[in-house]
Design an enzyme around this catalytic site. Structure first.
Site, mmCIF file in Angstrom:
data_model
loop_
_atom_site.group_PDB
_atom_site.id
_atom_site.type_symbol
_atom_site.label_atom_id
_atom_site.label_comp_id
_atom_site.label_asym_id
_atom_site.label_seq_id
_atom_site.Cartn_x
_atom_site.Cartn_y
_atom_site.Cartn_z
ATOM 1 C CB SER B 147 -0.970 -0.050 1.190
ATOM 2 O OG SER B 147 -1.987 0.908 1.053
ATOM 3 C CD GLU B 243 -5.651 -3.794 -4.326
ATOM 4 O OE1 GLU B 243 -5.557 -2.738 -3.675
ATOM 5 O OE2 GLU B 243 -4.802 -4.701 -4.278
ATOM 6 C CG HIS B 273 -5.389 -2.392 -0.276
ATOM 7 N ND1 HIS B 273 -4.592 -2.069 -1.348
ATOM 8 C CD2 HIS B 273 -5.013 -1.552 0.721
ATOM 9 C CE1 HIS B 273 -3.783 -1.079 -1.009
ATOM 10 N NE2 HIS B 273 -4.012 -0.760 0.239
#
Lengths: 301, 301
Positions: B147, B243, B273
């Site tokens: 991320s 996602e 995610h």
């Protein structure tokens, strides 16, 4: 960081939690669990320990496996958190520090929590795990826990005794929370010095575990201060001198001694609730765990 | 639990977080950090790994040390959480699973977080840790993250290149979040299938890391989609197909390939995610980490 600052880390975390509890209206049990899982933060990662998830007697949990530890010695660890919050994850590192110092392994239980599961669910889970460890051939089992888990560390052997089952070889209770009548004198006298514990906080947790008053707060397995402690194995109990629950520890020690139990009591100046959780970061916590190891290793000779 | 249920655990956790974010007015950064530290929950404790806290280049973090791993191979792991939340603690187990599969060790950084520390504090911490590892004699360093930490895994090498310093040997980005312009098509097309990520959530995190608009969202070290990626080492990038940020991964792969970088892209059907964080619990996560290991070990021959 200086030694004094490191030893103050737990007080600072508790003060932060107390502020959140006081300023967040309608804080849910769900969010309280999130916050109290930060209980791992004051504890340093212990070196040379591996972990393994397992289900023992139907109860999930985490094994803490110090390299070279004796697998025939197991600490059955019940975490604190008012029977409602805390987890194996929040107490993994603390249990690992203790196991490493004692040369043992530990299994940290994720027992069923209140209010979804009131008393005696927590005691039942502990008994089930204990019996399953015995079924695996492990005979040297110590029940150990902190706060509400310190209560369980005493209640589980009492339940085992009631059922005619073998007892643990030792009991260890860090800052045990026992008094479900919420009546201790130090709740008042240490109110200003304890950074977290208050009478209303405990009231809420008592309501949860005792099913909103439907269970008597003097039930011996919920409140071992009302139990006959005769025949329990050697007991090590500690507390911080400034905590509101210190007289739970001292009353347990007195009650157990009166029942003929071999009791070692350690009350440490200036320390907050469950101060051993500063293991690896604060000298008071490390000294306490070293003293516990001396007791444990002496007793096993 | 069935395989399908286990693979759904991350979606369920994200849906719970999304519900809390939507229904808790004035949720503070402080409480968001508590909630997002639950990111460790989908990850099983990996067996045969020990841990050690350290400070590397002034940056605190946790070493994950699989038994028998090659200490000369280090994964410099930057955790996700929008540059604002998440921690070494929340990503310890994920980093340990990856390190174990790759036969390497990992150091999981607790880099300075936004909004207290906007960009480029996070990149600076990564560069400082990388340089300190080099000073310790470690030359085989892979930057890796998920991320926002996947962004940093790319931005740190770019900053090293700018400063004329040695580069990592490989880059690994799990579900990288790169687009600080918040403009990706899959933000719209996968809005219904992504359980957590929304445009407003990202807007809040962009405001934090880019100092309330004072930093240009096209700054290459904050948004590597606007960087010249020429000369970067082999890159492994993945994402879940459902996602909202999947096109961050695909755009990074395209941009890197166009710059001549050796790119491996893995987009996995049905996954949310940072799905590798279900390591040890979901077959999709374990398969992805196995594929990553094949890439890593092949590349090092």
């Amino acid at each position: 960081m200086t030694t004094a600052l490191r030893s103050d880390a737990l007080r600072a975390l508790y003060a932060d939690w107390a502020d959140i509890l006081a300023t967040t209206p309608g804080l849910t049990t769900r969010l309280s669990r999130s916050i109290f899982d930060e209980w791992h933060q004051p504890t340093r990662e212990p070196e040379d320990v591996t972990y393994r998830e397992d289900v023992v007697g139907g109860v999930p949990g985490i094994w803490t496996l110090p390299l070279g530890a004796d697998p025939s010695q197991v600490l059955l660890y019940t975490h604190g958190g008012g029977f409602a919050v805390g987890s194996a994850a929040s107490h993994r590192k603390l249990a690992a520090h203790v196991a490493k110092a004692l040369g043992a392994t530990a299994f940290v239980l994720d027992y069923r929590r209140a209010p979804e599961h009131p008393h005696p669910a927590q005691v039942e889970d502990g008994v089930a795990a204990f019996a399953a460890l015995r079924d695996r051939g492990i005979t040297d089992i110590t029940t150990i826990g902190d706060s509400a888990g310190g209560n369980l560390a005493v209640a589980i052997p009492l339940a085992l005794r009631e059922q005619g089952l073998p007892l643990p070889t030792r009991i260890i209770a860090f800052s045990p929370w026992l008094d479900m009548e919420n009546s201790g004198a130090t709740l008042v006298t240490n109110d200003a010095s304890d950074a977290l514990i208050t009478v209303p906080l405990l009231e809420g947790m008592i309501a949860g575990v005792l099913a909103e008053g439907r269970i008597d707060p003097r039930t011996p397995l919920a409140n071992p201060l009302h139990a006959d402690l005769t025949g329990l194995p050697p007991l090590y109990v500690n507390a911080g001198a400034v905590e509101a629950l210190v007289d739970n520890a001292t009353r347990l020690a007195d009650t157990a001694r009166a029942a003929g139990v071999d009791v070692t009591l350690s009350v440490v100046d200036g320390m907050q609730h469950v101060f051993p959780c500063m293991a690896g970061n604060a000298p008071e916590a490390d000294a306490e765990i070293a003293a516990l190891a001396t007791w444990y290793l002496g007793g096993s000779r």
